[in-house]
Motif scaffolding. Sequence first.
Motif, PDB file in Angstrom:
ATOM      1  N   PHE A  78       0.780  -1.357   0.048  1.00  0.00           N
ATOM      2  CA  PHE A  78       0.119  -0.014  -0.112  1.00  0.00           C
ATOM      3  C   PHE A  78       0.874   1.229  -0.042  1.00  0.00           C
ATOM      4  N   SER A  79       1.998   1.200   0.767  1.00  0.00           N
ATOM      5  CA  SER A  79       2.790   2.304   0.728  1.00  0.00           C
ATOM      6  C   SER A  79       3.567   2.582  -0.636  1.00  0.00           C
ATOM      7  N   LEU A  80       3.970   1.556  -1.342  1.00  0.00           N
ATOM      8  CA  LEU A  80       4.506   1.558  -2.506  1.00  0.00           C
ATOM      9  C   LEU A  80       3.540   2.371  -3.781  1.00  0.00           C
ATOM     10  N   VAL A  81       2.335   1.587  -3.791  1.00  0.00           N
ATOM     11  CA  VAL A  81       1.149   2.242  -4.509  1.00  0.00           C
ATOM     12  C   VAL A  81       0.866   3.594  -4.140  1.00  0.00           C
ATOM     13  N   SER A  82       0.482   4.026  -3.032  1.00  0.00           N
ATOM     14  CA  SER A  82       0.071   5.256  -2.753  1.00  0.00           C
ATOM     15  C   SER A  82       1.244   6.397  -2.856  1.00  0.00           C
ATOM     16  N   ASN A  83       2.400   5.904  -2.664  1.00  0.00           N
ATOM     17  CA  ASN A  83       3.495   6.801  -2.974  1.00  0.00           C
ATOM     18  C   ASN A  83       3.767   7.253  -4.499  1.00  0.00           C
ATOM     19  N   TYR A  84       3.575   6.023  -4.992  1.00  0.00           N
ATOM     20  CA  TYR A  84       4.003   6.255  -6.544  1.00  0.00           C
ATOM     21  C   TYR A  84       2.921   7.225  -7.015  1.00  0.00           C
ATOM     22  N   ALA A  85       1.451   6.868  -6.749  1.00  0.00           N
ATOM     23  CA  ALA A  85       0.458   7.470  -7.160  1.00  0.00           C
ATOM     24  C   ALA A  85       0.421   9.098  -6.941  1.00  0.00           C
ATOM     25  N   GLU A  92      -1.479  21.170   2.549  1.00  0.00           N
ATOM     26  CA  GLU A  92      -1.685  20.432   1.335  1.00  0.00           C
ATOM     27  C   GLU A  92      -1.916  18.768   1.763  1.00  0.00           C
ATOM     28  N   ILE A  93      -2.941  18.250   1.052  1.00  0.00           N
ATOM     29  CA  ILE A  93      -3.348  16.625   1.428  1.00  0.00           C
ATOM     30  C   ILE A  93      -2.881  15.863   0.232  1.00  0.00           C
ATOM     31  N   ALA A  94      -2.610  14.817   0.588  1.00  0.00           N
ATOM     32  CA  ALA A  94      -1.899  13.798  -0.480  1.00  0.00           C
ATOM     33  C   ALA A  94      -3.058  12.783  -1.093  1.00  0.00           C
ATOM     34  N   ASN A  95      -3.924  13.719  -1.865  1.00  0.00           N
ATOM     35  CA  ASN A  95      -5.080  13.089  -2.175  1.00  0.00           C
ATOM     36  C   ASN A  95      -4.880  11.761  -2.980  1.00  0.00           C
ATOM     37  N   ALA A  96      -3.823  11.923  -4.063  1.00  0.00           N
ATOM     38  CA  ALA A  96      -3.423  10.766  -4.950  1.00  0.00           C
ATOM     39  C   ALA A  96      -3.179   9.655  -4.136  1.00  0.00           C
ATOM     40  N   ALA A  97      -2.428   9.916  -2.818  1.00  0.00           N
ATOM     41  CA  ALA A  97      -2.009   8.574  -2.130  1.00  0.00           C
ATOM     42  C   ALA A  97      -3.065   8.126  -1.440  1.00  0.00           C
ATOM     43  N   HIS A  98      -4.159   9.049  -1.086  1.00  0.00           N
ATOM     44  CA  HIS A  98      -5.410   8.223  -0.317  1.00  0.00           C
ATOM     45  C   HIS A  98      -6.329   7.550  -1.266  1.00  0.00           C
ATOM     46  N   VAL A  99      -6.332   7.907  -2.782  1.00  0.00           N
ATOM     47  CA  VAL A  99      -7.292   7.335  -3.513  1.00  0.00           C
ATOM     48  C   VAL A  99      -6.368   6.015  -4.025  1.00  0.00           C
ATOM     49  N   GLY A 100      -5.018   6.026  -4.323  1.00  0.00           N
ATOM     50  CA  GLY A 100      -4.278   5.062  -4.815  1.00  0.00           C
ATOM     51  C   GLY A 100      -4.491   3.892  -3.621  1.00  0.00           C
ATOM     52  N   GLY A 101      -4.139   4.445  -2.557  1.00  0.00           N
ATOM     53  CA  GLY A 101      -4.239   3.363  -1.212  1.00  0.00           C
ATOM     54  C   GLY A 101      -5.502   2.631  -1.095  1.00  0.00           C
ATOM     55  N   TYR A 151       3.421  10.738  -6.246  1.00  0.00           N
ATOM     56  CA  TYR A 151       4.189  11.270  -7.143  1.00  0.00           C
ATOM     57  C   TYR A 151       4.154  11.291  -8.609  1.00  0.00           C
ATOM     58  N   TRP A 152       3.354  10.460  -9.334  1.00  0.00           N
ATOM     59  CA  TRP A 152       2.807  10.636 -10.545  1.00  0.00           C
ATOM     60  C   TRP A 152       1.789  11.634 -10.938  1.00  0.00           C
ATOM     61  N   PHE A 153       1.075  12.187  -9.614  1.00  0.00           N
ATOM     62  CA  PHE A 153       0.108  13.150  -9.755  1.00  0.00           C
ATOM     63  C   PHE A 153       0.675  14.285  -9.439  1.00  0.00           C
ATOM     64  N   SER A 154       1.443  14.556  -8.317  1.00  0.00           N
ATOM     65  CA  SER A 154       1.955  15.882  -7.911  1.00  0.00           C
ATOM     66  C   SER A 154       3.658  16.163  -8.452  1.00  0.00           C
ATOM     67  N   GLY A 155       4.314  15.051  -9.138  1.00  0.00           N
ATOM     68  CA  GLY A 155       5.535  15.519  -9.203  1.00  0.00           C
ATOM     69  C   GLY A 155       6.322  15.537  -8.212  1.00  0.00           C
ATOM     70  N   ALA A 156       7.884  16.114  -8.401  1.00  0.00           N
ATOM     71  CA  ALA A 156       8.779  16.101  -7.596  1.00  0.00           C
ATOM     72  C   ALA A 156       8.369  17.166  -6.271  1.00  0.00           C
TER      73      ALA A 156
END
Length: 289
Positions: A187-194, A259-268, A196-201
């Motif tokens: 879950f950490s791998l997928v949510s982190n990559y999601a 700022e909320i890591a929304n992509a991480a939440h959805v990906g997780g 990163y993919w959404f927000s960039g660096a």
Amino acid sequence: MSVVAVLRLPLAVDLSGFVKLLQRMQVPHRVSEEAGEQVLWVPANISEDVRSLYERFPAGDPDQQLDIPVAQTMRRPGFVEQLRHSKATAGILLLCLIVGAVTVLGENLSTMHWFTFLDFRVIGDYIEFTPLDEGLAAGQWWRLVTPMLIHFGFLHLAMNGMWYWELGRRIEARQGSINLIGLTLLFSLVSNYAQYWFSGATLFGGLSGVLYGLLGHCWIFQLLSPNPAYRLPRGVLVMMLVWLVLCLSGLVSMIGFGEIANAAHVGGLLIGCFTGLLGGLYNRRKLAV
């Protein structure tokens, strides 16, 4: 403890009276609906006793004529005992505390860069990130999962820690420590990559993506293969999903939560629902054999 199907009855048969009798006797059981039948599941070691009981009392004991002793209320396990049965859950939380101390809850950039998704260095008032492929080529694979250990502030750590303790213990109790650790890393791998993919660096961290993964896993697993360990209060599920929608709407950030890591939440949440689907179907098929 293995469970077996002790009764398979048409849906038209009223099993409620017998179920109430099992509840009075505090017999572990569950009823499911499969292929147009209602199926009663009990531990294998008492299946014959339950079958004999049904032959004698198919309608249960509505007048409570049976003399059933009242069992003593089970003592709630203490904190030390809970730790002993939740070593993996406690271990992940301990790592979060250690990283929180080392990074001063996100204030110390010189140590935080060890755990971020992308390595970085501070140049004046700017942060220069190392590209992901360069970091992976240098063997820094741990960065794919270690952002879950970073927290920005005490409240962030406390809230995430509380929910991980609640959800992690449930999975560890039912599926074991190895499965909990594996799911946490996935879950950490997928949510982190999601994210990163959404927000960039950018700088992001926290267990919240993992938490939504655990929530989705328990939710779908419980729908397919009911078990008391995964029975979450409906209000908890609704609250977490409503919070997700509020975060996605931007309202939470507007009122000052940052700022909320929304992509991480959805990906997780999505990967958690997927693993819950796989696990629930596998467990349901295993019980039916």
